[in-house]
Design a protein around this motif. Sequence first.
Motif, PDB file in Angstrom:
ATOM      1  N   VAL A  90       0.840  -1.206   0.000  1.00  0.00           N
ATOM      2  CA  VAL A  90       0.000   0.000   0.000  1.00  0.00           C
ATOM      3  C   VAL A  90       0.873   1.253   0.000  1.00  0.00           C
ATOM      4  O   VAL A  90       0.612   2.221  -0.725  1.00  0.00           O
ATOM      5  CB  VAL A  90      -0.949   0.001   1.217  1.00  0.00           C
ATOM      6  CG1 VAL A  90      -1.654   1.345   1.355  1.00  0.00           C
ATOM      7  CG2 VAL A  90      -1.967  -1.126   1.091  1.00  0.00           C
ATOM      8  N   MET A  91       1.952   1.232   0.803  1.00  0.00           N
ATOM      9  CA  MET A  91       2.869   2.375   0.863  1.00  0.00           C
ATOM     10  C   MET A  91       3.522   2.609  -0.502  1.00  0.00           C
ATOM     11  O   MET A  91       3.631   3.753  -0.971  1.00  0.00           O
ATOM     12  CB  MET A  91       3.942   2.123   1.919  1.00  0.00           C
ATOM     13  CG  MET A  91       4.930   3.270   2.091  1.00  0.00           C
ATOM     14  SD  MET A  91       6.377   2.815   3.068  1.00  0.00           S
ATOM     15  CE  MET A  91       7.327   1.912   1.844  1.00  0.00           C
ATOM     16  N   VAL A  92       3.972   1.530  -1.136  1.00  0.00           N
ATOM     17  CA  VAL A  92       4.612   1.652  -2.446  1.00  0.00           C
ATOM     18  C   VAL A  92       3.621   2.199  -3.475  1.00  0.00           C
ATOM     19  O   VAL A  92       3.952   3.079  -4.275  1.00  0.00           O
ATOM     20  CB  VAL A  92       5.161   0.284  -2.898  1.00  0.00           C
ATOM     21  CG1 VAL A  92       5.637   0.339  -4.342  1.00  0.00           C
ATOM     22  CG2 VAL A  92       6.308  -0.144  -1.992  1.00  0.00           C
ATOM     23  N   ALA A  93       2.376   1.692  -3.445  1.00  0.00           N
ATOM     24  CA  ALA A  93       1.352   2.157  -4.387  1.00  0.00           C
ATOM     25  C   ALA A  93       1.058   3.636  -4.189  1.00  0.00           C
ATOM     26  O   ALA A  93       0.916   4.400  -5.155  1.00  0.00           O
ATOM     27  CB  ALA A  93       0.079   1.333  -4.209  1.00  0.00           C
ATOM     28  N   TRP A  94       0.996   4.067  -2.925  1.00  0.00           N
ATOM     29  CA  TRP A  94       0.721   5.481  -2.635  1.00  0.00           C
ATOM     30  C   TRP A  94       1.817   6.369  -3.199  1.00  0.00           C
ATOM     31  O   TRP A  94       1.550   7.416  -3.796  1.00  0.00           O
ATOM     32  CB  TRP A  94       0.598   5.669  -1.120  1.00  0.00           C
ATOM     33  CG  TRP A  94       0.442   7.114  -0.722  1.00  0.00           C
ATOM     34  CD1 TRP A  94      -0.683   7.879  -0.835  1.00  0.00           C
ATOM     35  CD2 TRP A  94       1.458   7.972  -0.184  1.00  0.00           C
ATOM     36  NE1 TRP A  94      -0.429   9.158  -0.381  1.00  0.00           N
ATOM     37  CE2 TRP A  94       0.866   9.240   0.018  1.00  0.00           C
ATOM     38  CE3 TRP A  94       2.790   7.777   0.155  1.00  0.00           C
ATOM     39  CZ2 TRP A  94       1.585  10.306   0.542  1.00  0.00           C
ATOM     40  CZ3 TRP A  94       3.502   8.835   0.677  1.00  0.00           C
ATOM     41  CH2 TRP A  94       2.900  10.079   0.867  1.00  0.00           C
TER      42      TRP A  94
END
Length: 266
Positions: free
Chosen positions: A106-110
């Motif tokens: 999720v962090m990478v996608a954000w």
Amino acid sequence: MLLASLFGVVMGLVLGLTGAGGGILAVPALVLGLGWSMTQAAPVALFAVGSAAAVGAIDGLRHGLVRYRAALLIAALGAVFSPVGIYFAHQLPEKVLMVLFSLLMVMVAWRMLRRERVDEGPSDHGHANWGQKNCMLDQQTGRFSWTAKCTATLAALGAVTGVVSGLLGVGGGFLIVPAFKQLTDVQMRGIIATSLMVISLISAIGVVGAFHAGVRIDSVGATFIATSIVGMIIGRKLCARVPARALQVGFASVCLIVALYMLVRA
């Protein structure tokens, strides 16, 4: 075997196009697609990511894009701290590892979806001096000015990358690429090439540690590794032709979907 081949090609393709993210897809592919556990998937994912990254790093070295001194420093600290991550990976429950990996995705996608302000930057050989960065390229030599601040910054990045690599079986490119963009004045082509060299070195260290702990790779894992190298070669050929923003949005969308599915499974 066919699924392993498909997943391997896709992982290598993403790594070749972005210099990051291959490991983020490799572990879910093995866990969700092939039914492996996190501790089974991590060393095979590291081996695949490292092998594919090594191919890209050699290509970057041939073109003079790799900041090899920075890569060696980051990898050296990664080597010291990777066993810490491996230790905790074997202590934590499977569900906890899956949740941590999902949150990481999720962090990478954000980060991928967030639009960044575009500044005029230097070339890959340091012919400009812009912004206040922790690590600046010397205008005369095109190499980093190795101040204490720069050395400490890259060492800290290596330590964090090593722990995360050992814990979750990822190469660390998702940390290295944004960190280099934020902390140095190296242009994107150089960042990707340097990231690939670091990933290959840290992954190799993690794989050696896993083998020492008794992990073995079967024929399915070997197929995944071999096809990831094929995907990397294709990705390096296509990287100049694919619009960066389209790639970021597509990759981020896949990350969010897989992260949600892993959270549900956990």
